[in-house]
Design an enzyme around this catalytic site. Structure first.
Site, PDB file in Angstrom:
ATOM      1  CB  CYS A   1      -0.962   0.009   1.188  1.00  0.00           C
ATOM      2  SG  CYS A   1      -0.154  -0.049   2.769  1.00  0.00           S
ATOM      3  CB  THR A   2       4.150   2.079   1.493  1.00  0.00           C
ATOM      4  OG1 THR A   2       3.700   1.854   2.817  1.00  0.00           O
ATOM      5  CG2 THR A   2       5.103   3.254   1.469  1.00  0.00           C
TER       6      THR A   2
END
Lengths: 361, 523
Positions: free
Chosen positions: A127-128
């Site tokens: 997700c980063t």
């Protein structure tokens, strides 16, 4: 590499090194093998008395460690048969840091016993990378791990292909611009994508020479050996220390028998099921074969042997093991590079507990 | 140029372009090119030093073939210095290779000025009395000196420089300089923009942990009379619990980070004892001839007293924090801006001081000062005694202490390696040179070692008997593996001295190749 010259660029390192050493040191034979260690048949390693490692990954070290630990045979009392032991000498470096160690399978801790010594590898959460990048490395890894697959479907990414690397760099730059992140350079891109470990000649020389010295000590008995793991750091002063470690008696790679308690009534099939439920073994096995003191209890292959041994699956294990209260079974599996030795101890019927809770502690 | 950065890629990632340039400007002299000297030099040649000169009078003989990789059969009978120099040049033809076919001892006598052309001298396998002379010459001519010895299964290394200043020591364990316990106005204002109790779950888990800790610390201070958690226990039991309770979902990574980093609220980076000593050093009383380093330290002292209010300039770097890109970049810019402001303040102090001492007030650039500011917490100043002072110091009691504990092999080797040189001066050979005299040599060596220990004021301390025998058994042999280790360490110390990065060893490094252990003795 100091054995290489400009004209050697493009040739196999093994070939170049072998040729140069033989040129310089008369009387020694160096045979190069240009391949991965896993490509060799396990019996190849049986030819050697000492094995010295200059490997660059945990996986490779883990592999050879399993192979060599698998060679060791144990006496009844759990002590190793010395003639089956092949010492391993291992070293590794990163920048100003390095380590060297001696592994005498069956006696000292093996590589797996002390896996905790190595720090965990860092990976970035998906997700980063996908939604909230904050550093140049995030932008690079997005281009490398996500965008490549989307924009250049079907093409396998090759880190040694300059065009591929430049593509990653350009995409990473664009992403950086989009998110207002600066600091993306081509050098950093290479470093992140290839996981480049910085290296300097001096540390490599120190660790390599230490490994060779230990090997010479094993071969000639000229001096006491390293006990057992040496760490070296050169960033602040000089730190060079050797500490002993204890062997893990329950190590699944080198233990003469990882303990497992089972019910007296258990069949061979149920025993195999138990292995799969046990947290220690389940990820290491796919189709285990079981033998006892050289006798095949159940063999997964070849088909004729499988058919022959299949009836044993329904037999009580205790009977197959000649009524012994506790003894060692050898488990072989194509997923294991060595043999897994399990010391089975039969619980008296009065101590029966639920099979599903076995191995969860 | 492209080829250069590819060739040096792996090491550029460690010491950077400025480090590499420093290496390329260096002129190294190696005394004696047996395996110890050759192996040390090999690593430096691969590293890309500017030039080297090898000094050695000997000819290549059969025994060299067995322990020196940089000679070969064809070179038998030729000058070892010439042979080694040629082999090493092949490894990296960008390095200028020279040799002098003379003994280092003779050169010391006939032409001490010879050494003034070098940045660094690496003296290998030399005896004590020559080293004492060499040390004096190098100190006089302001040339750095590394002494390296490999002796059987033992080794020794020592740096000798009057003073070596390091700005970029790059320590392994740096505490983040986040100032969460005491945020400056801009940082506080930014934190105030956040509502960490927001009901928006997505925002809740993307607030950077620095902001979380600033706000939670603020609340804590309000509830505790303006004080921080008093000790580790309070931090763990109360502060962390309060923090953890604010979690709304299990997967809030920013809270995980906050819990892990909460200790910096209680234990922010301090001014270390080392830095204190540097700030109090008498060289901070600068004058026109003071090196730039000390001018900047003097400025640092002023900054800490004034703008810094007890703290050095802000580093400005922050770790990655789980958060929206936007929040993080803004936060990053706030830290960078504060660091820039601190640099500006430092520039002011530096200019002032330069003017006071009669130098051009812009002669130290902002870039240099900025580089200094990023590293103030980790400055290092290394000062080495001369060899003469070390040998005449009454270090006996210190050695006695070490001899009494389990690492006794190292102080014992220190004494014994001095003793073998005294032995050689008396008997014109090393102990153990002749098999037939081994037993007598053991007693002779022991007597000499005990006498050295006595002279150092350490009389009565026992030297391990079996070690004395072992040292005789070594017969002063220079084994390739041990020489490679000692040479490797020597080259690494050389790189640290030349690049002025990382911290060189202070004291005498004693290496025991039997047990693969070591000890640094500060005598």
């Amino acid at each position: 590499m100091y054995y290489c010259r400009m004209q050697d660029v493009g040739k196999a390192k093994a070939d170049v090194a072998a040729a140069r050493v033989m040129q310089r040191v008369k009387g020694v034979t160096v045979t190069p093998h240009f391949c991965k260690i896993e490509e060799k048949d396990i019996s190849f390693f049986k030819d050697f008395q000492i094995i010295v490692l200059g490997l660059d990954s945990l996986e490779a070290r883990s592999y050879i460690n399993s192979v060599v630990c698998g060679f060791v045979e144990y006496e009844e009392d759990g002590s190793p048969d010395l003639s089956t032991i092949k010492p391993l000498v291992d070293g590794g470096t990163e920048g100003f840091k390095g380590h060297a160690r001696v592994i005498i399978p069956g006696i000292t801790p093996c590589f797996h016993c002390s896996l905790w010594l190595f720090p965990p590898q860092i990976t970035f959460p998906l997700c980063t990378l996908a939604e909230t990048p904050r550093s140049p490395a995030h932008c690079i890894e997005f281009a490398h791990l996500i965008q490549w697959g989307q924009d250049r479907t079907g093409e396998t990414f090759d880190a040694d292909n300059p065009e591929h690397m430049k593509w990653i760099y350009d995409q990473a730059l664009k992403r950086g611009e989009q998110f207002n992140i600066s600091g993306i350079t081509y050098s950093l891109t290479q470093g992140v994508v290839k996981n480049i470990v910085p290296a300097i000649a001096s540390t490599n020389a120190i660790i390599a020479a230490t490994c060779v010295l230990e090997t010479l000590k094993i071969a000639t008995m000229c001096s006491t050996g390293m006990d057992i793991y040496m760490q070296y750091t050169g960033t602040e002063g000089i730190y060079l220390r050797t500490v002993p470690h204890d062997k893990d008696p329950n190590c699944i790679i080198c233990s003469p028998g990882v303990p497992l308690e089972v019910d007296k009534s258990i069949t061979l099939q149920k025993f195999i099921d138990t292995l799969f439920k046990d947290r220690r073994f389940k990820l290491k096995l796919s189709k285990p074969s079981v033998s006892y003191h050289g006798n095949n209890l159940y063999m997964q292959a070849p088909p004729v042997l499988e058919e022959m041994t299949r009836p044993n699956l329904q037999e009580p294990l205790v009977r197959l093991m000649g009524g012994e209260k506790s003894d060692v079974l050898n488990i072989n599996d194509r997923r294991l590079s060595g043999v897994l030795r399990v010391r089975v101890t039969f619980r008296d019927d009065a101590e029966t507990i639920d099979m599903d809770t076995v191995g969860t502690h | 140029m492209a080829l250069r950065s590819t060739k040096y890629d792996r090491q550029l990632r460690i010491w950077g372009e400025h480090g590499q340039s420093a290496l390329e400007r260096a002129h190294i002299c190696v005394l004696n090119c047996g395996p110890t000297g050759s192996e040390a030099l090999k690593n430096l040649v691969l590293g890309g030093i500017g030039s080297f000169t090898v000094v050695d009078a000997s000819k290549v003989c059969a025994s060299d073939l067995g322990n020196n990789y940089f000679v070969d059969w064809d070179s038998l009978g030729q000058s070892k210095a010439k042979t080694v120099s040629a082999f090493l040049h092949e490894l990296n033809d960008a390095v200028d290779a020279k040799f002098v076919e003379e003994s280092p001892e003779a050169l010391l006598e006939s032409n001490p000025a010879f050494f003034s052309q070098f940045t660094l001298v690496i003296a290998t396998q030399m005896q004590e009395n020559s080293l004492l002379k060499l040390d004096e010459i190098c100190r006089q001519q302001n040339v750095m000196l590394i002494i390296a010895r490999s002796y059987g299964l033992a080794g020794l290394l020592r740096i000798s420089v009057e003073e070596h200043d390091v700005i970029e020591s790059k320590p392994d364990n740096k505490v983040e300089d986040l100032r969460l316990h005491n945020p400056w106005p801009e940082l506080q204002r930014y934190a105030d923009e956040f509502d960490i109790d927001t009901t928006d779950n997505v925002i809740h888990k993307h607030i950077p942990f620095a902001v979380l800790l600033i706000k939670i610390t603020q609340d804590w201070k309000r509830a505790h009379n303006g004080k921080l958690p008093a000790n580790v226990r309070e931090l763990k039991v109360n502060f962390l619990t309060i923090t953890a309770r604010r979690r709304v979902e299990e997967d809030e990574d920013n809270y995980t980070e906050a819990l892990k980093s909460a200790y910096v609220v209680l234990f922010p980076p301090e001014i270390s004892t080392e830095l204190h000593a540097i700030l109090e050093d008498k060289l901070t009383e600068v004058n026109a001839s003071s090196p730039d380093f000390w001018v900047m330290v003097a400025a640092l002292k002023q900054y800490i007293a004034k703008e810094g209010q007890g703290e050095p300039p802000l580093d400005g770097a922050i770790p990655d924090m789980h958060s929206f890109t936007d929040y993080y970049i803004k936060l990053q810019k706030i830290y960078q801006a504060r660091a820039e402001a601190d640099v500006t303040a430092m520039v002011g102090h530096v200019s002032c001081i330069l003017k006071q001492i009669g130098r051009d007030s812009s002669s130290i650039t902002r870039t240099t000062i900025k580089h200094f500011c990023k590293n103030t917490r980790h400055l290092r100043v290394l000062r080495c005694k001369t060899l003469r002072d070390e040998f005449s110091s009454k270090a006996g009691p210190e050695l006695q202490r070490f001899l009494a504990n389990e690492e006794s092999s190292h102080p014992a080797l220190y004494v014994l390696l001095r003793a073998v040189d005294h032995f050689a001066a008396t008997y014109n050979r090393y102990p153990g040179a002749f098999d037939g005299e081994l037993e007598e040599d053991v007693s002779r060596l022991k007597a000499i070692a005990v006498s050295i220990l006595n002279d150092m004021g350490g009389g009565g301390a026992a030297l391990p008997e079996d070690l004395i025998s072992e040292v005789c058994r070594f017969g002063a042999g220079e084994i390739h593996t041990v020489a490679s280790i000692v040479g490797g360490i020597a080259s690494q110390e050389a790189i640290k001295l030349l690049t002025r990065q990382f911290t060189p060893v202070q004291g005498t490094f004693v290496y025991n190749a039997m047990s693969a252990t070591s000890l640094v003795l500060n005598l």
